[in-house]
Design an enzyme around this catalytic site. Structure first.
Site, PDB file in Angstrom:
ATOM      1  N   LYS A   2       0.816  -1.208   0.000  1.00  0.00           N
ATOM      2  CA  LYS A   2       0.000   0.000   0.000  1.00  0.00           C
ATOM      3  C   LYS A   2       0.856   1.267   0.000  1.00  0.00           C
ATOM      4  O   LYS A   2       0.388   2.336  -0.380  1.00  0.00           O
ATOM      5  CB  LYS A   2      -0.966  -0.025   1.174  1.00  0.00           C
TER       6      LYS A   2
HETATM    7  C1  LIG Z   1      -4.529  -4.583   1.423  1.00  0.00           C
HETATM    8  C2  LIG Z   1      -3.791  -5.859   1.350  1.00  0.00           C
HETATM    9  C3  LIG Z   1      -4.208  -6.901   0.512  1.00  0.00           C
HETATM   10  C4  LIG Z   1      -5.468  -6.811  -0.311  1.00  0.00           C
HETATM   11  O1  LIG Z   1      -5.361  -5.847  -1.334  1.00  0.00           O
HETATM   12  P1  LIG Z   1      -6.676  -5.308  -2.072  1.00  0.00           P
HETATM   13  O2  LIG Z   1      -6.220  -4.210  -2.943  1.00  0.00           O
HETATM   14  O3  LIG Z   1      -7.591  -4.845  -0.982  1.00  0.00           O
HETATM   15  O4  LIG Z   1      -7.255  -6.461  -2.820  1.00  0.00           O
HETATM   16  C5  LIG Z   1      -3.418  -8.035   0.451  1.00  0.00           C
HETATM   17  N1  LIG Z   1      -2.307  -8.156   1.201  1.00  0.00           N
HETATM   18  C6  LIG Z   1      -1.882  -7.192   2.032  1.00  0.00           C
HETATM   19  C7  LIG Z   1      -0.659  -7.396   2.836  1.00  0.00           C
HETATM   20  C8  LIG Z   1      -2.603  -6.003   2.134  1.00  0.00           C
HETATM   21  O5  LIG Z   1      -2.184  -5.028   2.938  1.00  0.00           O
END
Ligand SMILES: *Cc1c(COP(=O)(O)O)cnc(C)c1O
Length: 462
Positions: free
Chosen positions: A112
């Site tokens: 993210k």
């Molecule tokens: C947010 C997240 C996901 C899921 O991603 P999306 O974009 O919500 O599908 C998977 N793994 C980790 C470690 C995350 O932080």
């Protein structure tokens, strides 16, 4: 470049407006009116470039004249300067035709950071130009919140409120949210699960008087600018393996469908992606939907991959919008059914359209633990539980086309689960070694929108 809502009745916005707005006023999500296409020659020319240069070339057509080329390049450079790896998103080989895209070298050790660090720079540049102030409210199952706080802490024209489910995030995730001392950071532990937090957020966005009064801005994965930032690493990874001259496939550990939707956009832009494989844990609404055609919510089952513990996968609406031939009224009707009955059935035509691009798989908790252990002994890589869900599903879909599985977080974010699976306790990188000594600051709240709004008004003085 114009942005339209998936529900067809919100105002058409520019990139900058869509970024500052988040959720559309008709409850929908913003998508570009048309997706710019890169020619095979333009894609081939990305080979060997820095991550930042690829980012500029991939994203520039989407932002229109929001920033000059030089400004945009400078913002991209700043966004990724704090990453702990020169390649930003390095690719490692796991098995003969299986690769791991490491997306955890940013400041909070999860993918993210790719979007949030950039969005922090874009917000700051945009708001300092207009002199406006905004209140960012985000809901998180763990990683979004810390990434948002890290990106916006200390900025003068932004307050950031992050709602996370009390007791349902890992200690590292919680501490990353509760230890920044900046006055504009507000961590809120809500009694409930991630969907409770997301529900509170959506209801606040639909309270237009409140929304306007505090100038609410959303940075959840529904924000188009976040999706856009994530499109970049699909290009950088595919080009490293020979695209556009060679097809590739991706497997993506999926929760809210933001990350994998970015892969879908890369494919629409002309990147030759054969399959996009949705990998889910036991919270498998997307896998069930692709398999049966019925999108049916269930209660959330907490797992060792908590950032994927959701039942309403918000960004899926964007894929549905295309699958329904960009018919906003049809999407609005599905979402009404979902709200009223907790389920809807995807039409045959739309389901077929989705299956042309997406495949899916689901793994249990035991399978996730087994995959962490198997990968460690097979290739020496220590996976976080989310990445392990991806690798296990990726293995099920191996074929002639190279498979790239996204590693979405660093194993040290989930040390207990990783240690239980392997006996090895992953350590934090040195720059975060004192996380457990820092003082925590958090407000605990019930699932009560009025109380939450009162708190936001008081803290922001709006
Ligand atoms: C947010 C997240 C996901 C899921 O991603 P999306 O974009 O919500 O599908 C998977 N793994 C980790 C470690 C995350 O932080």
């Amino acid at each position: 470049m114009h942005y339209i809502s998936t529900r067809g009745s919100a105002p058409v916005l520019t990139f900058e407006q869509a970024m500052l707005t988040g959720l559309a006023r008709d409850g929908g999500l913003y998508v570009p009116e048309t997706v710019p296409v890169m020619t095979p020659a333009e894609i081939a020319a990305l080979a060997g470039l820095s991550y930042e240069e690829i980012a500029f070339r991939v994203m520039q057509p989407f932002i229109g004249d929001t920033f000059t080329d030089d400004q945009f390049k400078a913002l991209i450079a700043q966004a990724y300067a704090g990453f702990g790896h020169a390649a930003r998103a390095p690719l490692k080989q796991l098995a003969p035709n299986h690769f791991l895209l490491e997306l955890f070298h940013g400041p909070t050790l999860a993918f993210k950071d790719f979007a949030m660090q950039l969005i922090g720079q874009l917000f700051q540049a945009s708001l300092s130009r207009s002199g406006d102030r905004v209140t960012i409210v985000g809901a998180t199952s763990g990683d979004t919140g810390s990434a948002a706080i890290e990106a916006f802490r200390g900025l003068s024209n932004v307050d950031v409120f992050i709602l996370f489910p009390h007791g349902r995030v890992s200690e590292v995730q919680r501490r990353q949210m509760t230890t920044p001392a900046d006055a504009n950071v507000h961590a809120i532990a809500v009694d409930g699960d991630f969907d409770t937090c997301q529900g509170l957020l959506k209801d606040m966005f639909n309270d237009f008087a409140f929304r306007d009064r505090v100038r609410l801005a959303g940075v959840n994965s529904i924000n188009w600018a976040r999706v856009l930032a994530q499109v970049v690493y699909y290009f950088s990874a595919a080009v490293s393996l020979g695209a556009p001259h060679r097809l590739v496939s991706f497997t993506v550990p999926t929760g809210n469908f933001g990350d994998i939707f970015a892969g879908y956009i890369a494919r629409k832009m002309g990147l030759p992606i054969e399959q996009l494989v949705i990998a889910t844990n036991q919270n498998d609404i997307l896998h069930r939907c692709l398999t049966t055609g019925v999108y049916q919510t269930e209660s959330v089952h907490p797992s060792i991959s908590p950032s994927m513990d959701i039942q309403v996968s918000s960004n899926f609406e964007r894929a549905l919008f295309d699958a329904y031939g960009r018919d906003g009224a049809a999407v609005a009707q599905l979402m009404d059914e979902l709200k009223a009955q907790g389920a809807f059935t995807v039409s045959q035509g739309a389901l077929q359209a989705l299956r042309e691009v997406f495949a899916s798989g689901r793994v249990s908790e035991d399978e996730t633990r087994a995959e962490i252990a198997r990968t460690l002994s097979a290739s020496g890589e220590l996976l976080c539980p989310h990445s392990a869900v991806g690798v296990a599903v990726g293995e099920q879909h191996l074929g002639a086309t190279p498979m790239i599985t996204l590693a979405t977080a660093h194993p040290a974010k989930f040390p207990d689960a990783v240690e239980a699976a392997t006996g090895v306790r992953p350590g934090l990188p040195p720059r975060m070694a004192d996380l457990f000594e820092r003082t925590e600051r958090v407000t605990r709240m019930a699932n009560d929108r009025q109380a939450l709004q009162a708190l936001i008004l008081e803290r922001t003085g709006a």
